[in-house]
Design an enzyme around this catalytic site. Structure first.
Site: not given
Lengths: 744, 744
Positions: A266, A269, A420, A515, A549, A660, A683, A693
């Site tokens: 998806t 979305y 995650e 990321s 890890y 704001d 961004h 990443k």
């Protein structure tokens, strides 16, 4: 006498009259005081006692108990145990008295190994006999691992393609683009159709899978080299005695290349039940080759059997062998082929986020958000459960403050994310479902994933405009232990992680947001200022992550006895998170510093010049528009902050207007068209690097297109694309500057 | 006496004391009143006298004088006269005393005919001799046109490809997809390589060019059929005596298919000097065939010469000939081929918007925006100069109110756009440059283009949530003339344009926002609620626009003597615009009605069902998610408005919170990924129809994909795309509902 009397009457009358007036003024003044008091309340700075009370309220013991409970069972996403822990968090928040606590769900493509037919890698002799097989489970080394190692998920790479591959093997170092280019161009080795073996480290494992596939490999074996995970120590430093990795430990992990699109079926979305799903073969996010991880004990057998030329010196790792490239096997070995037999299945299952809310007193429509993921590959005492244990204590401490009469000016929102580990799914789907509300209401997102993997220093990643407040928070808080470097978090962090090691007055190091955890959707999709928190190790150790890890050795014992006995550092992170939340939730004026963004633009500009300045000049690409935009932004930020100095703090609408603008500044760098070829990374000033990443390149749209242009067979249009990106970035910075003007 | 005296003293003291207290209370109360008064000022509804004063202030005479000046010279975009008028507007606003007035510029690809080698269309005989040529200029019919017709831009279609085409000719009716399909499938006529001639009307001329090109035509001639432009009248009704079109009049106009991307060389970004430009051959927005417009006198010669079968009865227009399809020529004619000789050149030139600001008293960061384009093809007394003349009077009237002590609660922004005629460029580039500020600050955009093309009724296009306030404004204002239908604008409009002609209690008709004027960028790119204003003719006349549209006959005389003698209707539009601006700028609570959006969703849902319900069912596509989303939205809107009933109007932050939700609701329907295949149309509930950009299809993403699926050679994936759009639209409505909740 009559005159006297008259004078006296006048005198008394005047006195009484004056007294009356005085009494009247007081009555009149205070009779109206209530209304004014109400307004004053709209514009008050919040209770000063809260900062200290909050810090003191946070209990190491509670965090320890939370962690003990949360590591008492595996809690992989998409499993009943995962759901049970979601319910536990909501239950906990309800007990604590949060204004609201609820579960939201998404139906996500996840990936699981087949327990009945486990994946393995085998070495085969000339008769195609499997004479060596890699382990299915890690080895039990103490009572805790004894109890759990066979019931937690066995080592695998989520979203690997299933299937069997047999053939030659090639060692490809870290499986980076430069490694493959060197193999092809300098070492003369073609990996097409081969099984490749690569060490973990340097870049995201999903990128290794992607490059291996692109360069033609038929399968990828990932292993953890001891150079990265054993350090200088011996047996005594290895789990269960120490922090380092035993030979059978294996790093699990997903290899999804979602490019910020969220759940793979998806893209863009939320994966609600009614949402249309694309087919698995319609997305590049999913690997088309088998990928499987092993420990270094097993890797030794494979690497030791490889023949061919010796690997370049810097490709050799920490195993006591000669690292050879292949293809094929050493004549001294009986091995003649390698086989990957991978049973991993992608499967749609439900995942569960939990959200808890403490409603704001004055501005309930402004959200200060804290998040942490809850799912883990194993018991996850470090990743992420140290974070979850901390968050549940942070909410308790805030509710104690509420019970004592405080309430935050803005709303607090606490999010416990699911899945995650599979690719930031819980947070990303949340962002996809609520992006409009986040875009108009989110002040800041504070992430904790692995709260405490070590206790040497802080490793913050912070959006530029939130950095000043971050540093202030660390100045307000003590370092959890007595150390020579100083008493505050700031002192110790600055000494141990100087931004510039040669400058004694340097500020401490703060990283960019690439990321790798749940902040990604917030910053890259919506443009919410983010803070990612945690303690880390000394980089001098030379390891690329904490050695255990994603292994079966992430137990309660590891956190409680080896990493943070007494949970002092866990408490420290909780205090820091709480202080930051309060620091963004309570002040009338939001503590963003836009000049930090101006400075950051300057640093990025220098980095760009140093790295690519000559290239740009050689291809006739002017940076004038970029320089001009940065100057204009800097001027606008300066002018904005001087106007802010003169703000009328009794004018609620002026207060809100400035706030704001402060809040929206990060949003102003979001380009709805996204980065070139990556529509979901929006961004324009930071993005997960296409080649690693976890870090962000300066002006990613530019550096990405320069990287491509340098390798392009048709350079003219490729450099035109660079010129285009230059103007787009200049525009976005210019446009951000215009948001600081009013009206404009 | 002493007692008496004492009693008297006591009595006097009490009286004086009480009086003192009373005086004191009053002093005390009001001494504190200033602070409270200040707050009260932040929350006051604005001066009640302004509504009427504003209406009375607006002068028909001033509008007439503005128009006289503004139609005294041609003012095509990209010419010195165009720039001079931009300067005049700014100068005017400075004289009026606006807080700010300035010019912004963009460098745009425009298009001009070659004056030295004018375009023409010729009929040639068997010896290739040009025996008939179309006129270069329209005919002068009075002193004004005598003065100007040779210096205004000659008739052309902007962005036509230049070049010469010679060959056969085919009559293609309106050049719609259905016309071409009928020619191909039923009439057996292939237009490949032919020159086609089509009448103006039904759809946008750029769409005619696009379809002609797609179906293979080599060139397109556009003409205005008298059926559309002469009505029932004769010579006496034609300009300069009347409103209808003489035979030599030609409709100019652009044929750009920008699909919302703005200036063709900088799609999605502002055409500032530093912005990267794509090449002209990299965009589909520009036609690749020559296109040229002619009047019906010239068209007669061509249509009368065409041979082949007679056109279907409904394809015949108002010329006194037999409409034939071609290809080729009638044997009775000497004509044997047709030639288009088109000299039009695309050229980058500067354009100039002007912006004027009246700064808001309490919320300067909320913009109520009025806009109107200033450029025109000819003298433009109707399109758009009636609008410009009105806007400059509206600003004057507002500044009179400011001089009398009023100031709007929110900022007013007035924009005079350039190059609208070339494809909405001025407004679109403004939206591209300032989309972030508009997204966070714009309350409403009120557009006037052609203020008065006729005086029969109002023809508003309004975003659903602004409709209630629009109707209220028309109830507050008088119809400009005494008529039997009633006294208010609302009365007359309702009677003359009933939404449902069969229902006497019907509301008056309000249209959706397709494209065709400067609101497009605001509503489709950013999601700003929009209102488009103007008076129009009786649809019973059967014309598709006012007959002199974009011709050389749009003179001052046309507006002042034929359409609106006395400028009463021009004044009426000015009053309506001013009242709407005040209506959105002053009230503490914004006058949006979200239930109108809920109702609108219901209407769209019925339209979808009626038009495509069977198709959807036949292809197994459920509308359950859409129905559920509409129900949820309706419930959320209802709940929101009941909470709004109970709002604490003394709480400035609560006021702002509700207002933000009201303002942001329109934004909530913007999907950053855009409509399928049209990334710059981002409003999921309305978009210029792909087949007629002036109207909007219900749920455009759905209807577009259904349209394609019905014609697809590979229907399975095409219907999957429909299913995908169904879920995306359901999500966007669901997401809009979530913006009405807090926190969420």
């Amino acid at each position: 006498m009559e005159n006297m009397s008259r004078n006296r009457v006048i005198f008394i009358s005047v006195v009484v009259g004056v007294l009356g007036i005085v009494v009247g003024v007081l009555i009149g003044y205070f009779s109206r005081g209530s209304a004014t008091g109400e307004f004053a309340d709209f514009l008050s700075e919040g209770d000063a006692w809260v900062a200290e009370a909050l810090r003191d309220e946070i209990s190491a013991k509670n965090i320890e108990e939370n962690l003990r409970y949360l590591t008492s069972k595996p809690h992989l996403a998409g499993t009943p145990e995962g759901k049970a822990y979601a319910d536990w968090v909501v239950q906990k928040w309800r007990e604590q008295g949060l204004d609201d606590a609820y579960v939201t769900d998404y139906n996500i493509l996840l990936s699981y190994p087949d327990r009945d037919s486990p994946s393995y890698i085998a070495l085969l002799d000339e008769n195609d006999r499997e004479r060596f097989r890699t382990a299915v489970f890690e080895e039990a080394v103490d009572a805790e691992t004894e109890q759990w190692l066979s019931s937690i998920v066995q080592p695998f790479n989520a979203y690997s393609a299933p299937g069997t591959v047999q053939g030659d093997v090639v060692y490809v170092n870290y499986a980076r683009v430069e490694d493959y280019e060197r193999l092809r161009d300098q070492l003369g080795i073609d990996v097409t159709g081969k099984v490749v073996i690569a060490r973990y480290g340097k870049i995201f494992r999903g990128e290794k899978a992607k490059y291996s596939q692109e360069f033609g490999a038929a399968g990828l074996i990932l292993y953890t080299d001891p150079e990265d995970t054993v350090g200088s120590g011996g047996e005594a430093d290895m789990y269960p005695r120490g922090w380092y990795l035993p030979g059978s430990g294996v790093q699990r992990g997903n290899i999804l290349n979602s490019a910020g699109a969220g759940e793979p079926l998806t893209p863009g979305y939320p994966a609600k039940d009614y949402m249309f799903r694309i087919e698995q073969n319609e997305t590049d996010a999913l690997a088309r080759i088998p990928v499987h991880p092993i420990g270094y004990s097993d890797a030794w057998h494979i690497l030791n059997a490889i023949g061919g030329p010796a690997a370049p010196a810097e490709w050799a790792g920490g195993l006591n062998i000669t690292y050879r490239l292949g293809p094929g096997f050493d004549s001294a070995s009986w091995a003649r082929s390698i086989k990957m037999n991978i049973s991993v299945r992608n499967e749609r299952r439900d995942i569960f986020n939990t959200v808890g809310v403490i409603r704001g007193r004055v501005e309930p429509d402004r959200y200060v958000i804290m998040g942490n993921h809850r799912d883990s590959w194993t018991l996850g005492s470090v990743d992420p459960t140290s974070g979850t244990a901390v968050m549940v204590e942070v909410t308790r401490a805030f509710m104690e403050m509420v019970k004592r009469g405080w309430r935050p000016r803005r709303s607090l929102m606490f999010c416990s994310w699911d899945a995650e580990e599979y690719g930031l799914h819980g947070s990303m789907e949340h962002v996809e479902e609520f992006h409009r509300n986040l875009a108009s209401r989110a002040v800041v997102y504070i992430n904790i994933d692995t709260a405490v993997m070590a206790t040497y220093t802080l490793r913050p990643k912070v959006s530029p405009s939130a950095r000043q407040e971050f540093r202030e928070a660390t100045k307000r808080l003590p370092w959890p232990e007595t150390v020579p470097e100083g008493t505050t978090m700031y002192d110790v962090w600055r000494k141990r992680s100087p931004n510039d090691p040669d400058d004694p007055d340097t500020q401490p190091r703060i990283d960019l947001l690439g990321s790798g955890s749940d902040f990604a959707g917030f910053v890259h999709r919506v443009g919410v200022s983010c803070i990612d928190l945690g303690y880390t190790f000394d980089t001098a150790l030379g390891v690329s992550s904490y050695p255990l890890y994603h292994t079966g050795y992430e137990t309660f014992h590891l956190q409680a006895d080896i990493i943070d006995p007494g949970f002092k550092f866990n408490r420290g992170i909780a205090q820091l998170a709480a202080d930051l939340i309060r620091g963004f939730a309570d002040p009338v004026i939001l503590p963003f510093d836009l000049m930090e963004y101006a400075n950051y633009l300057g640093v990025m500009r220098s980095d760009l010049q140093a790295e690519y300045g000559t290239d740009l000049t050689n291809h006739g690409i002017s940076s004038d528009s970029l320089d001009s935009a940065i100057r204009n932004f800097t001027d606008a930020a300066q002018a904005f902050h001087s106007r802010l100095q003169g703000i009328d703090k009794n004018n609620p609408f002026e207060v809100r207007m400035f706030n704001d603008q402060l809040m929206q500044l990060e949003r102003a760098f979001i380009d709805p068209l996204g980065l070139p070829g990556r529509p979901f990374y929006r961004h324009t000033l930071m993005a997960p690097s296409k080649h690693n990443k976890y870090v962000s390149d300066p002006f990613p749209g530019l550096t990405d297109t320069i990287f491509d242009a340098e390798r392009s067979a048709d350079p003219a249009p490729a450099w035109r694309e660079v010129a285009k990106q230059m103007s787009i970035i200049a525009f976005n910075i210019q446009s951000a500057a215009s948001t600081l003007m009013m009206p404009a």
